[in-house]
Design an enzyme around this catalytic site. Structure first.
Site, PDB file in Angstrom:
ATOM      1  N   THR A  96       0.920  -1.075   0.125  1.00 30.21           N
ATOM      2  CA  THR A  96      -0.098  -0.152   0.016  1.00 30.21           C
ATOM      3  C   THR A  96       0.860   1.368  -0.097  1.00 30.21           C
ATOM      4  O   THR A  96       1.514   1.395   0.843  1.00 30.21           O
ATOM      5  CB  THR A  96      -0.888  -0.057   1.340  1.00 30.21           C
ATOM      6  OG1 THR A  96      -1.720  -1.237   1.210  1.00 30.21           O
ATOM      7  CG2 THR A  96      -1.955   1.064   1.433  1.00 30.21           C
ATOM      8  N   LYS A 171      -7.533   1.836  -3.219  1.00 29.02           N
ATOM      9  CA  LYS A 171      -7.170   1.391  -1.633  1.00 29.02           C
ATOM     10  C   LYS A 171      -7.170   2.417  -0.970  1.00 29.02           C
ATOM     11  O   LYS A 171      -7.422   2.470   0.267  1.00 29.02           O
ATOM     12  CB  LYS A 171      -5.582   0.841  -1.816  1.00 29.02           C
ATOM     13  CG  LYS A 171      -5.144   0.485  -0.507  1.00 29.02           C
ATOM     14  CD  LYS A 171      -5.436  -0.805   0.101  1.00 29.02           C
ATOM     15  CE  LYS A 171      -4.977  -1.082   1.422  1.00 29.02           C
ATOM     16  NZ  LYS A 171      -5.535  -2.350   1.967  1.00 29.02           N
ATOM     17  N   LYS A 239      -0.262   5.210   8.434  1.00 25.16           N
ATOM     18  CA  LYS A 239       0.622   5.602   6.945  1.00 25.16           C
ATOM     19  C   LYS A 239      -0.439   5.556   5.724  1.00 25.16           C
ATOM     20  O   LYS A 239      -0.138   6.371   4.797  1.00 25.16           O
ATOM     21  CB  LYS A 239       1.530   4.242   6.719  1.00 25.16           C
ATOM     22  CG  LYS A 239       2.029   4.500   5.465  1.00 25.16           C
ATOM     23  CD  LYS A 239       2.577   2.684   5.086  1.00 25.16           C
ATOM     24  CE  LYS A 239       1.423   1.774   4.873  1.00 25.16           C
ATOM     25  NZ  LYS A 239       1.607   0.694   3.716  1.00 25.16           N
TER      26      LYS A 239
HETATM   27  P1  NAP Z   1       5.238  -6.498   7.844  1.00 28.40           P
HETATM   28  O1  NAP Z   1       4.525  -7.969   8.373  1.00 28.40           O
HETATM   29  O2  NAP Z   1       5.737  -5.581   8.769  1.00 28.40           O
HETATM   30  O3  NAP Z   1       6.325  -6.983   6.582  1.00 28.40           O
HETATM   31  C1  NAP Z   1       6.899  -5.788   5.886  1.00 28.40           C
HETATM   32  C2  NAP Z   1       8.089  -6.727   5.036  1.00 28.40           C
HETATM   33  O4  NAP Z   1       8.702  -5.749   4.086  1.00 28.40           O
HETATM   34  C3  NAP Z   1       8.987  -7.677   5.621  1.00 28.40           C
HETATM   35  O5  NAP Z   1       9.198  -8.810   4.823  1.00 28.40           O
HETATM   36  C4  NAP Z   1       9.956  -6.603   5.645  1.00 28.40           C
HETATM   37  O6  NAP Z   1      11.540  -7.201   5.925  1.00 28.40           O
HETATM   38  C5  NAP Z   1      10.060  -5.918   4.366  1.00 28.40           C
HETATM   39  N1  NAP Z   1      10.594  -4.517   4.155  1.00 28.40           N
HETATM   40  C6  NAP Z   1      10.144  -3.481   4.813  1.00 28.40           C
HETATM   41  N2  NAP Z   1      10.892  -2.579   4.488  1.00 28.40           N
HETATM   42  C7  NAP Z   1      11.920  -3.119   3.684  1.00 28.40           C
HETATM   43  C8  NAP Z   1      13.045  -2.310   3.300  1.00 28.40           C
HETATM   44  N3  NAP Z   1      13.291  -1.145   3.210  1.00 28.40           N
HETATM   45  N4  NAP Z   1      13.826  -3.164   2.611  1.00 28.40           N
HETATM   46  C9  NAP Z   1      13.673  -4.596   2.185  1.00 28.40           C
HETATM   47  N5  NAP Z   1      12.533  -5.191   2.879  1.00 28.40           N
HETATM   48  C10 NAP Z   1      11.910  -4.290   3.779  1.00 28.40           C
HETATM   49  O7  NAP Z   1       4.145  -5.785   6.676  1.00 28.40           O
HETATM   50  P2  NAP Z   1       2.621  -6.449   6.074  1.00 28.40           P
HETATM   51  O8  NAP Z   1       1.792  -6.559   7.039  1.00 28.40           O
HETATM   52  O9  NAP Z   1       3.004  -7.703   5.466  1.00 28.40           O
HETATM   53  O10 NAP Z   1       2.221  -5.416   5.187  1.00 28.40           O
HETATM   54  C11 NAP Z   1       2.970  -5.153   3.863  1.00 28.40           C
HETATM   55  C12 NAP Z   1       2.331  -4.236   3.146  1.00 28.40           C
HETATM   56  O11 NAP Z   1       0.954  -4.597   2.867  1.00 28.40           O
HETATM   57  C13 NAP Z   1       2.013  -2.955   3.829  1.00 28.40           C
HETATM   58  O12 NAP Z   1       2.146  -1.975   2.887  1.00 28.40           O
HETATM   59  C14 NAP Z   1       0.630  -2.800   4.331  1.00 28.40           C
HETATM   60  O13 NAP Z   1       0.178  -1.510   4.388  1.00 28.40           O
HETATM   61  C15 NAP Z   1      -0.082  -3.523   3.249  1.00 28.40           C
HETATM   62  N6  NAP Z   1      -1.255  -4.330   3.751  1.00 28.40           N
HETATM   63  C16 NAP Z   1      -1.076  -4.829   5.146  1.00 28.40           C
HETATM   64  C17 NAP Z   1      -2.174  -5.807   5.580  1.00 28.40           C
HETATM   65  C18 NAP Z   1      -2.407  -6.414   6.880  1.00 28.40           C
HETATM   66  O14 NAP Z   1      -3.325  -6.760   7.224  1.00 28.40           O
HETATM   67  N7  NAP Z   1      -1.103  -6.568   7.359  1.00 28.40           N
HETATM   68  C19 NAP Z   1      -3.523  -5.612   4.941  1.00 28.40           C
HETATM   69  C20 NAP Z   1      -3.423  -5.012   3.567  1.00 28.40           C
HETATM   70  C21 NAP Z   1      -2.059  -4.301   3.098  1.00 28.40           C
HETATM   71  P3  NAP Z   1      11.872  -7.707   7.363  1.00 28.40           P
HETATM   72  O15 NAP Z   1      11.546  -8.988   7.459  1.00 28.40           O
HETATM   73  O16 NAP Z   1      13.542  -7.768   6.922  1.00 28.40           O
HETATM   74  O17 NAP Z   1      11.391  -6.754   8.390  1.00 28.40           O
END
Ligand code: NAP
Length: 287
Positions: A96, A171, A239
């Site tokens: 997102t 979104k 965010k």
């Molecule tokens: P998360 O669990 O915090 O995972 C983030 C992932 O991105 C991890 O694999 C992290 O690596 C990697 N990452 C972050 N910054 C990075 C960087 N600078 N360089 C390389 N890798 C990086 O987040 P998530 O919940 O999966 O969400 C991911 C996206 O989907 C976000 O944009 C969020 O808004 C969106 N989203 C989430 C949900 C939800 O319910 N969680 C629903 C819809 C949309 P590390 O393992 O090394 O930290």
């Protein structure tokens, strides 16, 4: 088909797993390598040490990281995904992020004879784990048609919304809706509790009428119980709302209620609820 998945977070980990289980040859990259190792143990497939290496030889490269800057870090530069991608391959960003970033990446991809789709998802952790996400896509129709059957491994529905950036704009609308709906539920359930109504009987009844919503059915139990340690984090929501506010400045849309709810989320952060689910808005009434 060989594909890559970059970012094995709460969302990416199960999404990449569904691709591998569906028969695609998946190469993963994760900044913290231990998670990629764990993924490989669970699903098979291969892992790489940089996004560029993961993307090598892949027809489609998926990515799902945190915010705009994180996407730039994993897609651009010598070690970024685009550097490893062959001509005519497709980069699909499930993060997102802003519509501006989508347009920026599309321009860079095009200059290298590659394709780009912005494809944020809705459905949360459970949607990713159960392979039933909704995907909002921006980009060109023929590129979308190539990616759609592959995304079906983890999505129950995907829709092309328009040109590049349109997926992110959709979104933003989704998040504006959620902010208002959840605040309405927080006020309603607090009222119901004070009025001495039975939560189960109440929701079983009103969820069938005009007030029903996904949030009502899936969050009422935990909202009444005061449990928020799961789900879609307040930090992520703020965010997303910041992205929507920036876009609204450009298109002139007024977001008075969304701004108020964003202020409530800020209060929740200040009280330590950064990782709480968005339904924690009701916690403000439980003091
Ligand atoms: P998360 O669990 O915090 O995972 C983030 C992932 O991105 C991890 O694999 C992290 O690596 C990697 N990452 C972050 N910054 C990075 C960087 N600078 N360089 C390389 N890798 C990086 O987040 P998530 O919940 O999966 O969400 C991911 C996206 O989907 C976000 O944009 C969020 O808004 C969106 N989203 C989430 C949900 C939800 O319910 N969680 C629903 C819809 C949309 P590390 O393992 O090394 O930290």
């Amino acid at each position: 088909m060989k594909v890559a998945f970059i970012g094995l977070g709460v969302m990416g980990y199960p999404m990449a797993g569904h691709l591998q289980k569906a028969g695609y040859d998946v190469c993963v990259y994760n900044r913290t390598a231990a998670k990629a190792e764990q993924w490989q143990k669970e699903f098979g497939g291969t892992m790489a040490n940089t996004p560029a290496l993961a993307a090598k030889g892949c027809e489609i490269v998926f990515c799902c990281v945190g915010n705009d800057d994180d996407v730039r870090q994993v897609t651009l530069g010598d070690e970024g995904a685009l550097a490893g991608m062959a001509e005519h391959s497709i980069l699909v960003d499930h993060t997102t992020a802003s519509a501006e970033l989508a347009r920026e990446l599309d321009k860079i991809a095009k200059s290298q004879h590659k394709f780009f789709l912005d494809a944020p998802v809705s459905g949360g952790q459970a949607g990713a784990e159960n392979g039933v996400l909704t995907v909002m896509v921006g980009g060109e129709a023929d590129v979308f048609e190539k990616v759609k059957p592959v995304m079906a491994a983890y999505a129950k529905f995907s829709q092309l919304m328009g040109p590049v950036g349109s997926g992110q704009l959709a979104k933003m609308v989704n998040q504006i809706c959620i902010a208002g709906v959840v605040q309405g539920l927080a006020e309603a359930f607090n009222f119901a509790e004070r009025a001495g109504l039975d939560a189960d009987a109440l929701v079983a009844t009103i969820s069938k009428g005009a007030a029903g919503s996904w949030q009502m059915e899936n969050r009422y139990k935990t909202m009444f119980a005061g449990e928020y340690n799961f789900g879609f984090a307040v930090d992520w929501m703020r965010k997303d709302l910041a992205i929507a506010f920036k876009e609204a400045e450009k298109n002139g849309a007024e977001l008075p209620m969304t701004k108020m709810v964003d202020g409530f989320y800020q209060e929740i952060q200040e009280n330590g609820g950064n990782r709480w689910d968005t339904s924690s808005l009701i916690s403000r009434f439980k003091k």
